[in-house]
Design a protein around this motif. Structure first.
Motif, PDB file in Angstrom:
ATOM      1  N   ILE A 173      20.703  59.902 -35.297  1.00  0.00           N
ATOM      2  CA  ILE A 173      21.788  60.462 -34.492  1.00  0.00           C
ATOM      3  C   ILE A 173      21.203  61.556 -33.591  1.00  0.00           C
ATOM      4  N   ASP A 174      21.597  61.529 -32.312  1.00  0.00           N
ATOM      5  CA  ASP A 174      21.101  62.503 -31.343  1.00  0.00           C
ATOM      6  C   ASP A 174      22.249  63.376 -30.833  1.00  0.00           C
ATOM      7  N   THR A 175      22.094  64.699 -30.982  1.00  0.00           N
ATOM      8  CA  THR A 175      23.080  65.612 -30.415  1.00  0.00           C
ATOM      9  C   THR A 175      22.346  66.794 -29.788  1.00  0.00           C
ATOM     10  N   GLU A 199      27.060  46.056 -30.913  1.00  0.00           N
ATOM     11  CA  GLU A 199      26.272  45.245 -29.964  1.00  0.00           C
ATOM     12  C   GLU A 199      24.907  45.902 -29.718  1.00  0.00           C
ATOM     13  N   ASN A 200      24.920  47.192 -29.437  1.00  0.00           N
ATOM     14  CA  ASN A 200      23.670  47.892 -29.085  1.00  0.00           C
ATOM     15  C   ASN A 200      22.692  47.929 -30.262  1.00  0.00           C
ATOM     16  N   PHE A 201      23.218  47.819 -31.471  1.00  0.00           N
ATOM     17  CA  PHE A 201      22.362  47.895 -32.662  1.00  0.00           C
ATOM     18  C   PHE A 201      21.702  46.557 -32.985  1.00  0.00           C
ATOM     19  N   THR A 252      25.123  61.018 -28.459  1.00  0.00           N
ATOM     20  CA  THR A 252      26.501  61.549 -28.575  1.00  0.00           C
ATOM     21  C   THR A 252      26.942  62.410 -27.398  1.00  0.00           C
ATOM     22  N   TRP A 253      26.164  62.442 -26.319  1.00  0.00           N
ATOM     23  CA  TRP A 253      26.583  63.253 -25.175  1.00  0.00           C
ATOM     24  C   TRP A 253      27.902  62.713 -24.634  1.00  0.00           C
ATOM     25  N   GLN A 254      28.819  63.597 -24.324  1.00  0.00           N
ATOM     26  CA  GLN A 254      30.142  63.260 -23.784  1.00  0.00           C
ATOM     27  C   GLN A 254      31.119  62.755 -24.847  1.00  0.00           C
ATOM     28  N   PRO A 300      21.089  54.940 -27.063  1.00  0.00           N
ATOM     29  CA  PRO A 300      22.287  54.644 -26.266  1.00  0.00           C
ATOM     30  C   PRO A 300      23.532  55.310 -26.842  1.00  0.00           C
ATOM     31  N   LYS A 301      24.447  55.655 -25.952  1.00  0.00           N
ATOM     32  CA  LYS A 301      25.743  56.231 -26.347  1.00  0.00           C
ATOM     33  C   LYS A 301      26.847  55.236 -26.023  1.00  0.00           C
ATOM     34  N   THR A 302      27.838  55.156 -26.884  1.00  0.00           N
ATOM     35  CA  THR A 302      29.059  54.446 -26.526  1.00  0.00           C
ATOM     36  C   THR A 302      30.223  55.052 -27.294  1.00  0.00           C
ATOM     37  N   SER A 303      31.409  54.933 -26.709  1.00  0.00           N
ATOM     38  CA  SER A 303      32.617  55.428 -27.370  1.00  0.00           C
ATOM     39  C   SER A 303      33.325  54.302 -28.110  1.00  0.00           C
ATOM     40  N   SER A 304      32.704  53.104 -28.146  1.00  0.00           N
ATOM     41  CA  SER A 304      33.358  51.972 -28.805  1.00  0.00           C
ATOM     42  C   SER A 304      32.517  51.442 -29.966  1.00  0.00           C
ATOM     43  N   TRP A 360      16.302  58.700 -23.015  1.00  0.00           N
ATOM     44  CA  TRP A 360      17.734  58.981 -22.845  1.00  0.00           C
ATOM     45  C   TRP A 360      18.284  58.189 -21.664  1.00  0.00           C
ATOM     46  N   SER A 361      19.592  57.982 -21.671  1.00  0.00           N
ATOM     47  CA  SER A 361      20.246  57.058 -20.719  1.00  0.00           C
ATOM     48  C   SER A 361      19.492  55.730 -20.649  1.00  0.00           C
ATOM     49  N   PRO A 362      19.234  55.110 -21.817  1.00  0.00           N
ATOM     50  CA  PRO A 362      18.438  53.874 -21.833  1.00  0.00           C
ATOM     51  C   PRO A 362      19.109  52.720 -21.082  1.00  0.00           C
ATOM     52  N   LEU A 363      20.442  52.804 -20.916  1.00  0.00           N
ATOM     53  CA  LEU A 363      21.152  51.753 -20.162  1.00  0.00           C
ATOM     54  C   LEU A 363      21.408  52.197 -18.726  1.00  0.00           C
ATOM     55  N   ALA A 364      20.760  53.299 -18.321  1.00  0.00           N
ATOM     56  CA  ALA A 364      21.014  53.886 -16.998  1.00  0.00           C
ATOM     57  C   ALA A 364      22.526  54.024 -16.778  1.00  0.00           C
ATOM     58  N   ARG A 365      23.212  54.415 -17.865  1.00  0.00           N
ATOM     59  CA  ARG A 365      24.678  54.564 -17.883  1.00  0.00           C
ATOM     60  C   ARG A 365      25.395  53.324 -17.364  1.00  0.00           C
ATOM     61  N   GLY A 366      24.843  52.176 -17.673  1.00  0.00           N
ATOM     62  CA  GLY A 366      25.508  50.922 -17.331  1.00  0.00           C
ATOM     63  C   GLY A 366      24.958  50.264 -16.078  1.00  0.00           C
ATOM     64  N   GLU A 387      32.650  48.526 -31.211  1.00  0.00           N
ATOM     65  CA  GLU A 387      32.194  47.177 -30.891  1.00  0.00           C
ATOM     66  C   GLU A 387      30.891  47.224 -30.085  1.00  0.00           C
ATOM     67  N   ARG A 388      30.853  48.111 -29.076  1.00  0.00           N
ATOM     68  CA  ARG A 388      29.620  48.211 -28.275  1.00  0.00           C
ATOM     69  C   ARG A 388      28.487  48.863 -29.081  1.00  0.00           C
ATOM     70  N   ALA A 389      28.839  49.749 -29.995  1.00  0.00           N
ATOM     71  CA  ALA A 389      27.805  50.348 -30.863  1.00  0.00           C
ATOM     72  C   ALA A 389      27.161  49.253 -31.716  1.00  0.00           C
ATOM     73  N   LEU A 434      10.126  68.172 -27.680  1.00  0.00           N
ATOM     74  CA  LEU A 434      10.521  68.555 -26.329  1.00  0.00           C
ATOM     75  C   LEU A 434      11.493  67.551 -25.736  1.00  0.00           C
ATOM     76  N   SER A 435      12.123  67.956 -24.651  1.00  0.00           N
ATOM     77  CA  SER A 435      12.911  67.023 -23.855  1.00  0.00           C
ATOM     78  C   SER A 435      12.751  67.418 -22.388  1.00  0.00           C
ATOM     79  N   ASN A 436      12.509  66.430 -21.562  1.00  0.00           N
ATOM     80  CA  ASN A 436      12.418  66.627 -20.106  1.00  0.00           C
ATOM     81  C   ASN A 436      11.220  67.473 -19.679  1.00  0.00           C
ATOM     82  N   TYR A 437      10.113  67.313 -20.381  1.00  0.00           N
ATOM     83  CA  TYR A 437       8.875  67.990 -19.995  1.00  0.00           C
ATOM     84  C   TYR A 437       7.965  67.010 -19.243  1.00  0.00           C
TER      85      TYR A 437
HETATM   86  N1  LIG Z   1      17.757  65.091 -23.294  1.00  0.00           N
HETATM   87  C1  LIG Z   1      18.548  64.977 -22.249  1.00  0.00           C
HETATM   88  O1  LIG Z   1      18.440  65.717 -21.280  1.00  0.00           O
HETATM   89  C2  LIG Z   1      19.590  63.922 -22.239  1.00  0.00           C
HETATM   90  C3  LIG Z   1      20.279  63.625 -21.058  1.00  0.00           C
HETATM   91  C4  LIG Z   1      21.234  62.622 -21.067  1.00  0.00           C
HETATM   92  C5  LIG Z   1      21.493  61.934 -22.257  1.00  0.00           C
HETATM   93  N2  LIG Z   1      20.829  62.257 -23.408  1.00  0.00           N
HETATM   94  C6  LIG Z   1      21.074  61.540 -24.696  1.00  0.00           C
HETATM   95  O2  LIG Z   1      20.969  60.151 -24.454  1.00  0.00           O
HETATM   96  C7  LIG Z   1      22.169  59.505 -24.859  1.00  0.00           C
HETATM   97  C8  LIG Z   1      22.431  58.281 -24.006  1.00  0.00           C
HETATM   98  O3  LIG Z   1      22.454  58.583 -22.642  1.00  0.00           O
HETATM   99  P1  LIG Z   1      23.753  58.398 -21.717  1.00  0.00           P
HETATM  100  O4  LIG Z   1      24.973  58.544 -22.529  1.00  0.00           O
HETATM  101  O5  LIG Z   1      23.571  59.302 -20.573  1.00  0.00           O
HETATM  102  O6  LIG Z   1      23.595  56.929 -21.114  1.00  0.00           O
HETATM  103  P2  LIG Z   1      23.476  55.442 -21.674  1.00  0.00           P
HETATM  104  O7  LIG Z   1      23.387  55.396 -23.140  1.00  0.00           O
HETATM  105  O8  LIG Z   1      22.436  54.782 -20.840  1.00  0.00           O
HETATM  106  O9  LIG Z   1      24.853  54.809 -21.205  1.00  0.00           O
HETATM  107  C9  LIG Z   1      26.079  55.176 -21.730  1.00  0.00           C
HETATM  108  C10 LIG Z   1      27.141  54.495 -20.893  1.00  0.00           C
HETATM  109  O10 LIG Z   1      27.015  53.077 -20.998  1.00  0.00           O
HETATM  110  C11 LIG Z   1      28.195  52.517 -21.562  1.00  0.00           C
HETATM  111  N3  LIG Z   1      27.775  51.526 -22.556  1.00  0.00           N
HETATM  112  C12 LIG Z   1      27.115  51.753 -23.730  1.00  0.00           C
HETATM  113  N4  LIG Z   1      26.862  50.612 -24.365  1.00  0.00           N
HETATM  114  C13 LIG Z   1      27.367  49.622 -23.612  1.00  0.00           C
HETATM  115  C14 LIG Z   1      27.411  48.215 -23.732  1.00  0.00           C
HETATM  116  N5  LIG Z   1      26.879  47.594 -24.787  1.00  0.00           N
HETATM  117  N6  LIG Z   1      28.013  47.509 -22.736  1.00  0.00           N
HETATM  118  C15 LIG Z   1      28.565  48.116 -21.686  1.00  0.00           C
HETATM  119  N7  LIG Z   1      28.542  49.460 -21.499  1.00  0.00           N
HETATM  120  C16 LIG Z   1      27.943  50.198 -22.447  1.00  0.00           C
HETATM  121  C17 LIG Z   1      28.970  53.665 -22.163  1.00  0.00           C
HETATM  122  O11 LIG Z   1      30.349  53.484 -21.984  1.00  0.00           O
HETATM  123  P3  LIG Z   1      31.353  53.510 -23.232  1.00  0.00           P
HETATM  124  O12 LIG Z   1      31.180  54.841 -23.914  1.00  0.00           O
HETATM  125  O13 LIG Z   1      32.687  53.339 -22.602  1.00  0.00           O
HETATM  126  O14 LIG Z   1      30.944  52.361 -24.104  1.00  0.00           O
HETATM  127  C18 LIG Z   1      28.520  54.859 -21.325  1.00  0.00           C
HETATM  128  O15 LIG Z   1      29.291  54.965 -20.154  1.00  0.00           O
HETATM  129  C19 LIG Z   1      23.212  60.612 -24.710  1.00  0.00           C
HETATM  130  O16 LIG Z   1      24.392  60.333 -25.414  1.00  0.00           O
HETATM  131  C20 LIG Z   1      22.467  61.786 -25.253  1.00  0.00           C
HETATM  132  O17 LIG Z   1      22.454  61.765 -26.677  1.00  0.00           O
HETATM  133  C21 LIG Z   1      19.879  63.239 -23.401  1.00  0.00           C
END
Ligand SMILES: NC(=O)c1ccc[n+]([C@@H]2O[C@H](COP(=O)([O-])OP(=O)(O)OC[C@H]3O[C@@H](n4cnc5c(N)ncnc54)[C@H](OP(=O)(O)O)[C@@H]3O)[C@@H](O)[C@H]2O)c1
Length: 278
Positions: free
Chosen positions: A46-48, A239-241, A23-25, A229-233, A187-193, A235-237, A138-141
């Motif tokens: 759910i992760d927050t 898909e990711n599931f 849920t980041w962002q 993974p995080k998404t604001s949609s 975290w960032s399992p999709l490397a943010r796309g 439909e993509r949520a 922990l996170s980031n250790y």
């Molecule tokens: N512990 C930590 O330090 C730490 C750091 C960073 C993140 N996190 C956690 O990890 C979660 C995920 O990491 P993240 O948000 O950085 O990166 P992410 O999940 O790798 O990527 C999110 C990005 O990918 C897009 N996306 C998601 N699903 C998609 C799909 N099926 N097709 C195309 N684009 C897609 C999203 O855009 P849309 O929203 O427009 O779909 C968003 O821009 C965070 O929300 C948070 O809970 C933890």
């Protein structure tokens, strides 16, 4: 850690679904809406975090969904300004209040050289003993610090949430997770796309009639690593599931691992520490 057929990992008696919703962002009504959607879609994790400034809305989304609290896993995190005993306990209490229920897992978000790790780990254990969370982690250790933290902790640190996706290796952390019988969360399992246009991944995706995102999330969870993974949609949520009806071959897992080039989407590690080389 044991991995079971119902797509969870179990550490120290705590069962954590391998696929969670990040849920980041997501702020305000977006956070509320998407947490509700995620739970309705079937996410059971759910992760927050305090620093995401959405714990209240995450709590509202949970209520909206109608999913019973005992039917899903909820993680939140202690921010780095709250690592002294008193600040940690205060945040733990306030986070639970904002969320509307006790989290299953309370993580230290990032390591800091001060205050002393022993004070913070004792406080984290105290939060658990006081019933402010079911489990701690922990996170980031980096791996050596993970070991130190576990040595100082009476309760098992049930996960270490770190950046992980096909562009990064975390081999030292994988070894440490095994040694400690703990788990890793990516975290960032999709490397943010950034992985979505990798030809190796899109080619494998085509074979299974899946998307590159689905193949990437499958690649992580098939290794027994939790992905959030995080998404604001919605439909993509959805898909990711939808990643539990196919499996990658060993060769495909290795080919995707071959994409690693050390790319990090976010690095806020305090200079007092260092990431593992591999
Ligand atoms: N512990 C930590 O330090 C730490 C750091 C960073 C993140 N996190 C956690 O990890 C979660 C995920 O990491 P993240 O948000 O950085 O990166 P992410 O999940 O790798 O990527 C999110 C990005 O990918 C897009 N996306 C998601 N699903 C998609 C799909 N099926 N097709 C195309 N684009 C897609 C999203 O855009 P849309 O929203 O427009 O779909 C968003 O821009 C965070 O929300 C948070 O809970 C933890």
């Amino acid at each position: 850690m044991s991995m079971s057929a119902n797509n969870t990992v179990t550490v120290d008696g705590l069962s954590i679904p391998l696929l969670g919703f990040g849920t980041w962002q997501l702020k305000g009504n977006d956070a509320r809406r998407m947490v509700g959607e995620a739970l309705r879609i079937g996410y059971r994790h759910i992760d927050t975090a305090f620093i995401y400034e959405n714990e209240t809305e995450v709590g509202q989304g949970i209520k909206d969904s109608g999913v019973a609290r005992e039917d899903f896993h909820l993680t939140t995190k202690i921010w780095v300004t709250n690592l002294t005993r008193d600040a940690l306990l205060k945040q733990a209490e306030e986070s639970a209040e904002r969320l509307g229920s006790t989290p299953d897992l309370l993580l230290l978000h990032w390591p800091k050289p001060q205050p002393d790790l022993a004070e913070t780990i004792a406080a984290l254990n105290e939060a658990k003993d006081k019933g402010l969370t079911r489990a701690i982690g922990l996170s980031n250790y980096p791996s050596a610090l993970w070991q130190q933290a576990q040595d100082l902790s009476s309760a098992k640190l049930v996960t270490n949430q770190v950046e992980y996706h096909p562009l990064l290796t975390i081999n030292a952390l994988k070894t440490k997770a095994k040694e400690l019988a703990s788990s890793l969360t990516a975290w960032s399992p999709l490397a943010r796309g950034k992985v979505l246009n990798e030809p190796v991944i899109t080619e494998i995706a085509k074979k299974y009639g899946k998307t590159a995102g689905q193949v990437t999330l499958r690649w992580i969870t098939q290794q027994g690593i939790i992905a959030i993974p995080k998404t604001s949609s919605a439909e993509r949520a959805r898909e990711n599931f939808d990643i539990f009806d196919f499996a990658l071959t060993e060769d495909e897992v290795a080919r995707i691992a071959g994409l690693a080039n050390g790319f990090r989407v976010g690095d806020h590690l305090d200079p007092a520490f260092q990431w593992d080389a591999d």
